[in-house]
Enzyme design. Structure first.
Site, PDB file in Angstrom:
ATOM      1  N   HIS A  72      -4.285  -3.459  12.892  1.00 27.85           N
ATOM      2  CA  HIS A  72      -3.705  -5.042  12.351  1.00 27.85           C
ATOM      3  C   HIS A  72      -2.864  -5.512  14.031  1.00 27.85           C
ATOM      4  CE1 HIS A  72      -3.096  -4.608   7.644  1.00 27.85           C
ATOM      5  NE2 HIS A  72      -4.524  -5.296   8.218  1.00 27.85           N
TER       6      HIS A  72
ATOM      7  N   CYS B 200       5.384  -5.820   8.012  1.00 25.45           N
ATOM      8  CA  CYS B 200       4.062  -5.560   7.445  1.00 25.45           C
ATOM      9  C   CYS B 200       4.824  -5.004   6.102  1.00 25.45           C
ATOM     10  CB  CYS B 200       3.475  -3.986   7.880  1.00 25.45           C
ATOM     11  SG  CYS B 200       2.736  -4.043   9.007  1.00 25.45           S
TER      12      CYS B 200
END
Length: 288
Positions: free
Chosen positions: A183, A277
């Site tokens: 990501h 996250c």
């Protein structure tokens, strides 16, 4: 088009990555394991796998640190068939007064977003269900009237365009990066109005120059990118949660005037995600 469901109360607001964090969603790593390898970090740790007891204890310390700094922490129910559920950032993202529920880009995570959707409905929170191809919150970074969105294996250009149509008042910037990184927040993270962490090698020169022109860059080195040095969590008032192992990042942050709160979640990062996250902000105080 997305389905928009208006909640009864104004519960949410996020216009930055660094406003004072007031409300956040987490999920305990109760069933965390490396089941199906979906990133390079997991590949490295697959043989060891996850010590669940240690992961739970570390997550508890992470939650306590946030609570001690005035954050209201909400927990989604942990469900056995979702071994990656601890990474709540990916299942949704808050922009302004709406939580956008993601379209998961990996089969192993498909269904996690329904748990979030049900929680939001139960708490009468404004939500928008993305109905495009795929987008995950780890690729979405909010900065005032700009939203940087990573183009990755988990987030498609098509869905970025759909999001732009829902946010006509905002500037949505696509940021391509090297596909080996999961990501955008594994290689880029905004810390303040002017400071950002970046792992330069993840970007082509063009993308890097665009980001470097907007921020005072703190470069993360290869070894500390692997231990997710970029994936810190800003909780406001220049306080940043970071791993003790990332000594160079922490020294650079302190040099820039940040108060670094070192918390060990080394067991959790084996699955490829760190503090950012593991947290999905619902409410940050507005930046002016």
């Amino acid at each position: 088009m997305a389905t928009v469901i208006k909640g009864e109360y104004k519960h949410v607001n996020c216009d930055s990555e660094y406003g004072v964090l007031k409300k956040v969603i987490v999920c305990e790593p109760r069933y965390m394991k490396i089941d199906e390898i979906i990133n390079e970090t997991q590949r490295h740790f697959a043989k060891d796998n996850i010590n669940m007891k240690r992961a739970m204890k570390q997550h508890q310390l992470f939650v306590e640190t946030m609570k001690n700094n005035g954050v209201d922490v909400y927990k989604l129910p942990a469900i056995e068939r979702f071994p990656e559920q601890v990474f709540t950032r990916d299942i949704g993202f808050t922009i302004g007064e709406t939580v956008f529920v993601s379209r998961m880009g990996s089969n192993i995570r498909d269904g996690e977003e329904k748990v979030l959707r049900n929680w939001l409905l139960e708490h009468q929170i404004n939500l928008s269900l993305i109905e495009g191809d795929r987008i995950e919150g780890g690729d979405v970074i909010v900065h005032g009237d700009t939203v940087f969105i990573g183009v990755s294996g988990r987030t498609s250009e098509e869905t970025i365009k759909e999001l732009q149509s829902q946010l006509p008042h905002m500037n949505v910037v696509s940021v391509p990066f090297h596909p080996k990184y999961l990501h955008l927040d594994c290689v880029f993270n905004i810390l303040s109005e002017k400071d950002a962490l970046i792992y330069k090698d993840a970007f082509d020169d063009k993308e890097y120059q665009i980001l470097a022109a907007k921020f005072n860059i703190i470069e993360v080195e290869k070894d500390e990118q692997f231990t997710l040095g970029t994936n810190v969590l800003s909780i406001g008032n220049n306080k940043v949660l970071s791993l003790p192992v990332n000594k160079k990042v922490n020294a650079a942050l302190r040099e820039r005037g940040f108060d670094v709160l070192e918390v060990d979640i080394s067991e959790i990062i084996k699955s490829g995600g760190s503090f950012r996250c593991c947290s999905m902000p619902l409410y940050r105080e507005e930046m002016h």
